[in-house]
Design a protein around this motif. Structure first.
Motif, PDB file in Angstrom:
ATOM      1  N   HIS A   9       3.292  10.773  -4.325  1.00  0.00           N
ATOM      2  CA  HIS A   9       3.747   9.457  -3.866  1.00  0.00           C
ATOM      3  C   HIS A   9       5.089   9.184  -4.528  1.00  0.00           C
ATOM      4  O   HIS A   9       5.156   9.016  -5.755  1.00  0.00           O
ATOM      5  CB  HIS A   9       2.728   8.379  -4.248  1.00  0.00           C
ATOM      6  N   CYS A  14       8.767   4.294  -1.295  1.00  0.00           N
ATOM      7  CA  CYS A  14       7.716   3.379  -0.832  1.00  0.00           C
ATOM      8  C   CYS A  14       8.268   1.954  -0.686  1.00  0.00           C
ATOM      9  O   CYS A  14       8.981   1.460  -1.558  1.00  0.00           O
ATOM     10  CB  CYS A  14       6.567   3.383  -1.833  1.00  0.00           C
ATOM     11  N   ILE A  15       7.918   1.316   0.449  1.00  0.00           N
ATOM     12  CA  ILE A  15       8.346  -0.065   0.694  1.00  0.00           C
ATOM     13  C   ILE A  15       7.159  -1.036   0.662  1.00  0.00           C
ATOM     14  O   ILE A  15       7.296  -2.202   1.018  1.00  0.00           O
ATOM     15  CB  ILE A  15       9.088  -0.188   2.044  1.00  0.00           C
ATOM     16  N   GLY A  16       5.996  -0.549   0.262  1.00  0.00           N
ATOM     17  CA  GLY A  16       4.837  -1.427   0.102  1.00  0.00           C
ATOM     18  C   GLY A  16       4.290  -1.993   1.395  1.00  0.00           C
ATOM     19  O   GLY A  16       3.633  -3.039   1.392  1.00  0.00           O
ATOM     20  N   CYS A  17       4.503  -1.292   2.502  1.00  0.00           N
ATOM     21  CA  CYS A  17       4.109  -1.849   3.814  1.00  0.00           C
ATOM     22  C   CYS A  17       2.617  -1.809   4.055  1.00  0.00           C
ATOM     23  O   CYS A  17       2.108  -2.464   4.955  1.00  0.00           O
ATOM     24  CB  CYS A  17       4.837  -1.102   4.929  1.00  0.00           C
ATOM     25  N   GLN A  18       1.870  -1.014   3.291  1.00  0.00           N
ATOM     26  CA  GLN A  18       0.402  -0.873   3.384  1.00  0.00           C
ATOM     27  C   GLN A  18      -0.055  -0.139   4.645  1.00  0.00           C
ATOM     28  O   GLN A  18      -1.248  -0.160   4.977  1.00  0.00           O
ATOM     29  CB  GLN A  18      -0.308  -2.236   3.287  1.00  0.00           C
ATOM     30  N   ALA A  19       0.875   0.499   5.363  1.00  0.00           N
ATOM     31  CA  ALA A  19       0.456   1.280   6.529  1.00  0.00           C
ATOM     32  C   ALA A  19      -0.549   2.356   6.117  1.00  0.00           C
ATOM     33  O   ALA A  19      -1.500   2.646   6.856  1.00  0.00           O
ATOM     34  CB  ALA A  19       1.679   1.912   7.198  1.00  0.00           C
ATOM     35  N   CYS A  20      -0.334   2.942   4.947  1.00  0.00           N
ATOM     36  CA  CYS A  20      -1.256   3.982   4.465  1.00  0.00           C
ATOM     37  C   CYS A  20      -2.652   3.427   4.268  1.00  0.00           C
ATOM     38  O   CYS A  20      -3.654   4.053   4.637  1.00  0.00           O
ATOM     39  CB  CYS A  20      -0.721   4.576   3.168  1.00  0.00           C
ATOM     40  N   VAL A  39      -1.750   0.155  -2.072  1.00  0.00           N
ATOM     41  CA  VAL A  39      -0.482   0.231  -2.790  1.00  0.00           C
ATOM     42  C   VAL A  39      -0.283  -1.140  -3.437  1.00  0.00           C
ATOM     43  O   VAL A  39      -0.183  -2.158  -2.752  1.00  0.00           O
ATOM     44  CB  VAL A  39       0.685   0.590  -1.862  1.00  0.00           C
ATOM     45  N   CYS A 138       2.885   7.143   7.045  1.00  0.00           N
ATOM     46  CA  CYS A 138       3.907   6.565   6.150  1.00  0.00           C
ATOM     47  C   CYS A 138       5.289   6.603   6.816  1.00  0.00           C
ATOM     48  O   CYS A 138       5.806   7.681   7.134  1.00  0.00           O
ATOM     49  CB  CYS A 138       3.931   7.327   4.825  1.00  0.00           C
ATOM     50  N   PRO A 139       5.924   5.433   7.035  1.00  0.00           N
ATOM     51  CA  PRO A 139       7.170   5.399   7.794  1.00  0.00           C
ATOM     52  C   PRO A 139       8.385   5.900   7.020  1.00  0.00           C
ATOM     53  O   PRO A 139       9.438   6.147   7.610  1.00  0.00           O
ATOM     54  CB  PRO A 139       7.322   3.910   8.141  1.00  0.00           C
ATOM     55  N   THR A 140       8.244   6.034   5.698  1.00  0.00           N
ATOM     56  CA  THR A 140       9.399   6.432   4.893  1.00  0.00           C
ATOM     57  C   THR A 140       9.226   7.809   4.249  1.00  0.00           C
ATOM     58  O   THR A 140      10.043   8.206   3.419  1.00  0.00           O
ATOM     59  CB  THR A 140       9.637   5.400   3.773  1.00  0.00           C
ATOM     60  N   ALA A 142       7.164   8.500   2.019  1.00  0.00           N
ATOM     61  CA  ALA A 142       6.912   8.342   0.587  1.00  0.00           C
ATOM     62  C   ALA A 142       5.733   9.199   0.142  1.00  0.00           C
ATOM     63  O   ALA A 142       5.617   9.521  -1.040  1.00  0.00           O
ATOM     64  CB  ALA A 142       6.641   6.867   0.269  1.00  0.00           C
ATOM     65  N   LEU A 143       4.862   9.543   1.073  1.00  0.00           N
ATOM     66  CA  LEU A 143       3.696  10.376   0.761  1.00  0.00           C
ATOM     67  C   LEU A 143       3.902  11.780   1.327  1.00  0.00           C
ATOM     68  O   LEU A 143       4.244  11.944   2.501  1.00  0.00           O
ATOM     69  CB  LEU A 143       2.429   9.767   1.367  1.00  0.00           C
TER      70      LEU A 143
HETATM   71  S1  SF4 Z   1       2.708   3.783   4.090  1.00  0.00           S
HETATM   72 FE1  SF4 Z   1       4.198   4.746   2.753  1.00  0.00          FE
HETATM   73  S2  SF4 Z   1       5.744   3.168   2.431  1.00  0.00           S
HETATM   74 FE2  SF4 Z   1       3.959   2.121   3.242  1.00  0.00          FE
HETATM   75  S3  SF4 Z   1       2.853   1.431   1.408  1.00  0.00           S
HETATM   76 FE3  SF4 Z   1       1.992   3.430   1.991  1.00  0.00          FE
HETATM   77  S4  SF4 Z   1       3.146   4.910   0.779  1.00  0.00           S
HETATM   78 FE4  SF4 Z   1       4.298   2.993   0.737  1.00  0.00          FE
END
Ligand code: SF4
Ligand code: SF4
Length: 189
Positions: A9, A14-20, A39, A138-140, A142-143
């Motif tokens: 991670h 990570c932008i903290g969007c919680q998509a994960c 997250v 994850c849109p960025t 980050a994972l």
């Molecule tokens: S989906 Fe990716 S960017 Fe969004 S909170 Fe989870 S790890 Fe962070």
């Protein structure tokens, strides 16, 4: 050759969007008000000088596993690839594993009545050659997840170019989940 799975991670991406977290909930039918993955966002400072830090909270897939060691029925076990799972047929809901886990990663699922946690989506996705649901959405990016023995894999490349931090490394549990610490954020466990 056995797979050597790792997840990274990158807290800088990570932008903290919680998509994960949402994808995990949907993929694994996690009951409301409980989670296998969150997250957690920590904010410090006063506007406009705010700093934010994103920390993934889930099972870290220990190599030396307190949860497996204490399980009296063999319900908590490691796959041949070393990913820790729970066999619902053997779980007696004694909660020993919940108490033993130093990462507070487990809970009793009120629907199945079994111990539950992040599995890296092993049975439903990874064993079929797919990434865990959280990684997929994850849109960025980050994972990152994969076999670190595979020198062409994204996780191998990420590990090679990054300084990795392992959660509560002092405990000697040897997590398979690592972090790239947020250079601009705050730091906490
Ligand atoms: S989906 Fe990716 S960017 Fe969004 S909170 Fe989870 S790890 Fe962070
Ligand atoms: S983080 Fe907790 S549940 Fe996950 S493998 Fe380690 S001890 Fe077991």
């Amino acid at each position: 050759m056995k797979k050597k799975y790792r997840m990274i991670h990158d807290e800088n991406l990570c932008i903290g969007c919680q998509a994960c977290s949402v994808a995990c909930r949907s993929e694994n039918k996690v009951p409301d008000d409980l989670f296998r993955l969150q997250v957690r966002v920590k904010t410090e400072g006063v506007f406009p000088d705010l700093r934010m830090d994103m920390k993934r909270h889930s099972c870290v897939m220990c190599e030396d596993t307190p949860c497996v060691t204490v399980c009296p029925t063999g319900a908590s076990f490691k796959t041949e690839d070393g990913l820790v799972q729970v066999d619902p047929k053997l779980c007696v809901s004694c909660k020993y594993c919940i108490v033993a886990c130093p990462y507070e990663a487990r809970f009793i699922n009120p629907v199945t009545k079994n111990a539950d946690k992040c599995t890296f989506c092993y049975s439903n996705r990874v064993s079929k050659g797919q990434d865990p649901a959280c990684v997929t959405v994850c849109p960025t990016d980050a994972l990152v997840f994969g076999d670190i023995n595979d020198t062409t894999s994204e996780v191998y490349k990420k590990a090679k170019e990054s300084t990795l931090v392992y959660p509560k490394a002092h405990l000697g549990t040897k997590p398979k989940l690592a972090f790239v610490p947020n250079k601009k954020g705050v730091s906490y466990e």
